[in-house]
Write an enzyme that holds these catalytic residues in place. Sequence first.
Site, PDB file in Angstrom:
ATOM      1  N   ARG A 106       0.851  -1.190   0.000  1.00 57.51           N
ATOM      2  CA  ARG A 106       0.000   0.000   0.000  1.00 57.51           C
ATOM      3  C   ARG A 106       0.882   1.233   0.000  1.00 57.51           C
ATOM      4  NH1 ARG A 106      -3.820  -2.581  -1.696  1.00 57.51           N
ATOM      5  NH2 ARG A 106      -5.745  -3.005  -0.551  1.00 57.51           N
ATOM      6  N   HIS A 142      -1.652   0.672  -9.790  1.00 61.96           N
ATOM      7  CA  HIS A 142      -2.342  -0.238  -8.858  1.00 61.96           C
ATOM      8  C   HIS A 142      -3.125  -1.315  -9.622  1.00 61.96           C
ATOM      9  CE1 HIS A 142      -4.048  -0.514  -4.527  1.00 61.96           C
ATOM     10  NE2 HIS A 142      -4.145  -1.683  -5.121  1.00 61.96           N
TER      11      HIS A 142
END
Length: 311
Positions: free
Chosen positions: A226, A274
């Site tokens: 993350r 992502h």
Amino acid sequence: MSAATFLYKSDPARGRQWAEVFRRRAPEIDFRIWPDIGDPAQVRFLAAWEPPPDIAARFPALEVLFSSGAGVDQFDFTILPPALPVVRMVEPGIVRGMVEYVTHAVLDLHRDMPAYRRQQQEGLWQPLTVRPAGERRVGVLGLGSLGQAVLAQLVGLGFDCAGWSRSQHHVDGVQCHAGSEALQDFLARTDVLVCLLPLTDATRGFLDARLFSLLPRGASLVHVGRGPQLVEADLLAALASGQLAEAVLDVTDPEPLPQAHAFWRHPRIRLTPHIASMTQPLSAAEVVIDNLQRFERGEPMLGLVDRARGY
Ligand code: GLV
């Protein structure tokens, strides 16, 4: 299963694929796609990336919240009823996607592709020494289902593999390190560091100057955890000093990365938006139905989140 609504609140096109699987395997469930919620009092199950802020008041009969993705850090746990079970997405499609992405990134680094791309820009025909995979030490931070599957693939390719996590694990062919006191030894033997940690208070800012300094000089980073786990200025400094050679980043903070950000045009950073892995609707719905059946039988669901731990 008694009459119950399963509400899906995420990408509607993917929701329609979930609906197909529910129609076939769990026709007794009233599967609905947000915003078509029906009678909110009937909603017993919710699958969402972002639950509505009034979740507790709106769905008084809610029994399980499923994340539509692998992570649960996007949930605001303070608005969830304290006893509501929360389940992470652990499904074969998301695992395969992550194995592909990380394997590609590690092989690209291992075979010096960043250097060859730069040489091509300069019109330079210059072979570099080819090292066997067994001489490349890969280390994976995070030994959940994604980390373990990635390691199994890398072990199969012959890399010298280690893993690190907060609690002790066993993965065939992998030196497993556990706990903060083992981090230094793990980093000292890692040429390519892969971050697959969940985002928690303990992992925010984890990838920082101190951690980079414990890697061998010239190591590389593959970050698929993350964005907030990475201290951006520390990465830029480590790349500038040569402590780190290359970084492959699939996550940033914020996302999307602002246009003016230094990462976009950095010669030693490769960015993807992502996409390392995505929940595959058909296999995800199968796994969720299996979990619903476990829940109805009073058995533990796979991917059940421990709220104190944060994942
Ligand atoms: C993606 O990052 C996910 O959590 O599924």
